[in-house]
Scaffold this motif. Structure first.
Motif, PDB file in Angstrom:
ATOM      1  N   GLY A   1      57.804 -14.374 -25.192  1.00  0.00           N
ATOM      2  CA  GLY A   1      58.086 -15.720 -24.730  1.00  0.00           C
ATOM      3  C   GLY A   1      57.430 -16.771 -25.584  1.00  0.00           C
ATOM      4  N   ALA A   2      57.615 -18.021 -25.181  1.00  0.00           N
ATOM      5  CA  ALA A   2      57.138 -19.156 -25.961  1.00  0.00           C
ATOM      6  C   ALA A   2      55.766 -19.650 -25.556  1.00  0.00           C
ATOM      7  CB  ALA A   2      58.133 -20.309 -25.853  1.00  0.00           C
ATOM      8  N   ALA A   3      55.287 -19.272 -24.368  1.00  0.00           N
ATOM      9  CA  ALA A   3      54.001 -19.777 -23.888  1.00  0.00           C
ATOM     10  C   ALA A   3      52.869 -19.359 -24.811  1.00  0.00           C
ATOM     11  CB  ALA A   3      53.732 -19.264 -22.477  1.00  0.00           C
ATOM     12  N   ASN A   4      51.897 -20.240 -24.981  1.00  0.00           N
ATOM     13  CA  ASN A   4      50.705 -19.911 -25.748  1.00  0.00           C
ATOM     14  C   ASN A   4      49.696 -19.189 -24.862  1.00  0.00           C
ATOM     15  OD1 ASN A   4      51.212 -21.212 -28.401  1.00  0.00           O
ATOM     16  ND2 ASN A   4      51.268 -23.085 -27.182  1.00  0.00           N
ATOM     17  N   ASN A   5      48.851 -18.359 -25.487  1.00  0.00           N
ATOM     18  CA  ASN A   5      47.752 -17.699 -24.770  1.00  0.00           C
ATOM     19  C   ASN A   5      48.238 -17.024 -23.492  1.00  0.00           C
ATOM     20  OD1 ASN A   5      45.894 -18.666 -26.715  1.00  0.00           O
ATOM     21  ND2 ASN A   5      45.770 -20.625 -25.645  1.00  0.00           N
ATOM     22  N   GLN A   6      49.166 -16.108 -23.640  1.00  0.00           N
ATOM     23  CA  GLN A   6      49.804 -15.481 -22.486  1.00  0.00           C
ATOM     24  C   GLN A   6      48.884 -14.521 -21.736  1.00  0.00           C
ATOM     25  OE1 GLN A   6      53.308 -13.696 -24.169  1.00  0.00           O
ATOM     26  NE2 GLN A   6      54.132 -15.656 -24.876  1.00  0.00           N
ATOM     27  N   LEU A   7      47.898 -13.947 -22.441  1.00  0.00           N
ATOM     28  CA  LEU A   7      47.017 -12.963 -21.818  1.00  0.00           C
ATOM     29  C   LEU A   7      45.848 -13.646 -21.124  1.00  0.00           C
ATOM     30  CD1 LEU A   7      46.802 -10.277 -24.658  1.00  0.00           C
ATOM     31  CD2 LEU A   7      48.585 -10.595 -22.932  1.00  0.00           C
ATOM     32  N   ALA A   8      45.651 -13.333 -19.847  1.00  0.00           N
ATOM     33  CA  ALA A   8      44.503 -13.883 -19.126  1.00  0.00           C
ATOM     34  C   ALA A   8      43.206 -13.333 -19.697  1.00  0.00           C
ATOM     35  CB  ALA A   8      44.615 -13.554 -17.640  1.00  0.00           C
ATOM     36  N   ASP A   9      43.299 -12.139 -20.266  1.00  0.00           N
ATOM     37  CA  ASP A   9      42.151 -11.480 -20.879  1.00  0.00           C
ATOM     38  C   ASP A   9      42.695 -10.581 -21.988  1.00  0.00           C
ATOM     39  OD1 ASP A   9      40.371  -8.807 -20.912  1.00  0.00           O
ATOM     40  OD2 ASP A   9      39.101 -10.494 -20.314  1.00  0.00           O
ATOM     41  N   PRO A  10      42.010 -10.475 -23.133  1.00  0.00           N
ATOM     42  CA  PRO A  10      42.526  -9.646 -24.228  1.00  0.00           C
ATOM     43  C   PRO A  10      42.819  -8.202 -23.832  1.00  0.00           C
ATOM     44  CG  PRO A  10      40.735 -11.019 -25.023  1.00  0.00           C
ATOM     45  CD  PRO A  10      40.776 -11.192 -23.529  1.00  0.00           C
ATOM     46  N   SER A  11      42.047  -7.677 -22.869  1.00  0.00           N
ATOM     47  CA  SER A  11      42.232  -6.286 -22.461  1.00  0.00           C
ATOM     48  C   SER A  11      43.553  -6.047 -21.733  1.00  0.00           C
ATOM     49  CB  SER A  11      41.073  -5.833 -21.569  1.00  0.00           C
ATOM     50  OG  SER A  11      41.039  -6.584 -20.360  1.00  0.00           O
ATOM     51  N   VAL A  12      44.228  -7.121 -21.340  1.00  0.00           N
ATOM     52  CA  VAL A  12      45.512  -6.986 -20.641  1.00  0.00           C
ATOM     53  C   VAL A  12      46.543  -6.321 -21.543  1.00  0.00           C
ATOM     54  CG1 VAL A  12      47.433  -8.261 -19.612  1.00  0.00           C
ATOM     55  CG2 VAL A  12      45.086  -8.929 -19.103  1.00  0.00           C
ATOM     56  N   GLU A  13      46.416  -6.536 -22.854  1.00  0.00           N
ATOM     57  CA  GLU A  13      47.376  -5.905 -23.767  1.00  0.00           C
ATOM     58  C   GLU A  13      47.320  -4.388 -23.647  1.00  0.00           C
ATOM     59  OE1 GLU A  13      48.841  -5.796 -28.415  1.00  0.00           O
ATOM     60  OE2 GLU A  13      46.993  -6.838 -27.925  1.00  0.00           O
ATOM     61  N   GLN A  14      46.127  -3.838 -23.460  1.00  0.00           N
ATOM     62  CA  GLN A  14      45.985  -2.393 -23.291  1.00  0.00           C
ATOM     63  C   GLN A  14      46.689  -1.924 -22.025  1.00  0.00           C
ATOM     64  OE1 GLN A  14      44.871  -0.132 -25.369  1.00  0.00           O
ATOM     65  NE2 GLN A  14      45.334   1.519 -23.904  1.00  0.00           N
ATOM     66  N   SER A  15      46.602  -2.739 -20.972  1.00  0.00           N
ATOM     67  CA  SER A  15      47.300  -2.397 -19.726  1.00  0.00           C
ATOM     68  C   SER A  15      48.805  -2.334 -19.954  1.00  0.00           C
ATOM     69  CB  SER A  15      46.975  -3.417 -18.634  1.00  0.00           C
ATOM     70  OG  SER A  15      45.615  -3.380 -18.276  1.00  0.00           O
ATOM     71  N   MET A  16      49.333  -3.272 -20.736  1.00  0.00           N
ATOM     72  CA  MET A  16      50.760  -3.255 -21.038  1.00  0.00           C
ATOM     73  C   MET A  16      51.132  -2.026 -21.850  1.00  0.00           C
ATOM     74  SD  MET A  16      52.013  -7.189 -21.669  1.00  0.00           S
ATOM     75  CE  MET A  16      50.700  -7.724 -22.776  1.00  0.00           C
ATOM     76  N   ALA A  17      50.296  -1.698 -22.829  1.00  0.00           N
ATOM     77  CA  ALA A  17      50.568  -0.532 -23.669  1.00  0.00           C
ATOM     78  C   ALA A  17      50.593   0.745 -22.835  1.00  0.00           C
ATOM     79  CB  ALA A  17      49.525  -0.425 -24.776  1.00  0.00           C
ATOM     80  N   GLU A  18      49.693   0.845 -21.883  1.00  0.00           N
ATOM     81  CA  GLU A  18      49.629   2.026 -21.025  1.00  0.00           C
ATOM     82  C   GLU A  18      50.872   2.162 -20.151  1.00  0.00           C
ATOM     83  OE1 GLU A  18      45.980   1.460 -18.936  1.00  0.00           O
ATOM     84  OE2 GLU A  18      44.730   2.063 -20.648  1.00  0.00           O
ATOM     85  N   GLN A  19      51.535   1.017 -19.880  1.00  0.00           N
ATOM     86  CA  GLN A  19      52.774   1.047 -19.092  1.00  0.00           C
ATOM     87  C   GLN A  19      54.006   1.149 -19.979  1.00  0.00           C
ATOM     88  OE1 GLN A  19      51.278  -1.923 -15.496  1.00  0.00           O
ATOM     89  NE2 GLN A  19      53.450  -1.854 -16.011  1.00  0.00           N
TER      90      GLN A  19
END
Length: 363
Positions: A273-291
């Motif tokens: 998407g276009a929104a800036n700073n989409q992750l509330a915390d950098p570790s959220v990306e790992q949660s997405m990867a795990e899913q």
């Protein structure tokens, strides 16, 4: 008109700016606090880096909860602009500004004039542009008081609204992610949830609709959502999209919508998407990867507007730079490919590309 020091933060925090974690983790070159009592202007200009060139970034006019939130936004957004410019291969640094207040009540020519004069005092280290709460018409007013502005109207010698090309970059980022995930860039029949139907979200809905995608959208601004619904009859309005059955989730409003909790509710396979700073915390990306969710880093996907602004500085029109915006497809494809080969996240892959360019320029 006065240029204030960090004392102007008042009760913004118990720590000095230099001690804030978001400042320590990614030091900024300069942060300027601006106040003009007569017009009501209270603004923060954050210059993260000028290693690759002058810091270019939009001015966000928003009713922040408090000055702490405003400063946090300016620091995070300006860092994002550094990486956005570097990943896009532009000779620009990263900066961002925020004006504190409700633009519907506070915005005036006097306030924009005062802000323009503050931008001018920076001597070109920072170049402003439009963002949430500001328009091309506003840039025309600011441009009367400083030469360091982009995103003006075509009538004023600018390249016009950057929203269409920002949306185009996000659209091609989605196509690249679709090709990597599903083997084809075709979005026909895919269900896309667009969160935010403002300037960029509106144009993204248009592109997705034309591509044959099924679009569901939401916005806290009822007027913006009604406008999109009226102009795109097949659009499905909703009170929220992140928990809806989706193939692609497109955050196009404010940032930090992706938290560990919201990701657990997410059914989409791709987030882009276009929104800036989409992750509330950098570790959220790992949660997405795990899913098994593919995330296209926001500073890569939404670089279309910045590419347009860079073109405007070189006296090129939006049409002139459209081919370069379309090449964001290739950039995303490369980042996703490297991430898969190296076994790293897409965020790490994108950061490596940007860091390498910044490092090369610094040395």
């Amino acid at each position: 008109m006065t240029l204030t020091s960090s004392d102007s933060l008042g009760d913004v925090d118990d720590t000095f700016v230099f001690d804030r974690l978001d400042f320590v983790d990614s030091p900024h070159e300069q942060v300027v606090f601006c106040q003009d009592a007569e017009s009501g202007l209270k603004a923060i200009i954050a210059i993260h880096s000028t290693v690759l060139g002058p810091a270019l970034g939009g001015t966000r006019f928003y009713p922040f909860v408090d000055e702490r939130a405003a400063l946090t936004d300016a620091l995070r957004l300006s860092k994002g602009m550094t990486y956005k410019a570097a990943a896009a291969g532009l000779r620009l640094g990263g900066g961002k500004a925020v004006i504190i207040g409700d633009p519907r009540m506070l915005k005036s020519e006097a306030l924009l004039a005062a802000y323009g004069r503050f931008v001018e005092t920076l001597g070109g280290r920072y170049i402003t542009a439009g963002d949430v709460g500001t328009t091309a018409d506003d840039m025309d007013v600011i441009g009367k008081y400083t030469d360091h502005v982009t995103g003006r109207t075509i009538a004023a010698g600018g390249s016009g609204d950057s929203a269409p090309l920002t949306a185009l970059g996000v659209f091609h980022s989605m196509r690249a992610a679709a090709a990597s995930t599903w083997g084809s860039p075709d979005l026909a029949g895919r269900r896309v949830g667009v969160e935010g139907t403002g300037k960029v979200g509106y144009h993204l809905i248009r592109l997705l609709t034309e591509a044959g995608a099924s679009v569901v959208a939401c916005d806290i601004n009822a007027e913006a959502l009604n406008r999109a619904t009226q102009n795109f009859p097949d659009l499905l309005p909703a009170t929220g999209v992140i928990a809806s059955p989706l193939d692609i989730y497109a955050p196009c409003a404010l940032g930090a919508t992706l938290s560990h909790q919201s990701v657990r509710d997410l059914s989409a396979t791709i987030v882009c998407g276009a929104a800036n700073n989409q992750l509330a915390d950098p570790s959220v990306e790992q949660s997405m990867a795990e899913q098994g969710i593919t995330w296209v880093p926001d500073f890569v996907a939404n670089a279309g507007g910045l590419i347009q602004m860079a073109g405007e500085l070189a006296h090129k029109s939006a049409a002139d730079v459209t081919p370069r915006v379309e090449k964001i497809f290739d950039t995303v494809h490369e980042i996703l490919e490297v991430a898969a080969i190296d076994g790293v996240s897409t965020g790490v892959s994108a950061n490596r590309v940007a860091d390498a360019r910044i490092h090369a320029a610094r040395h």
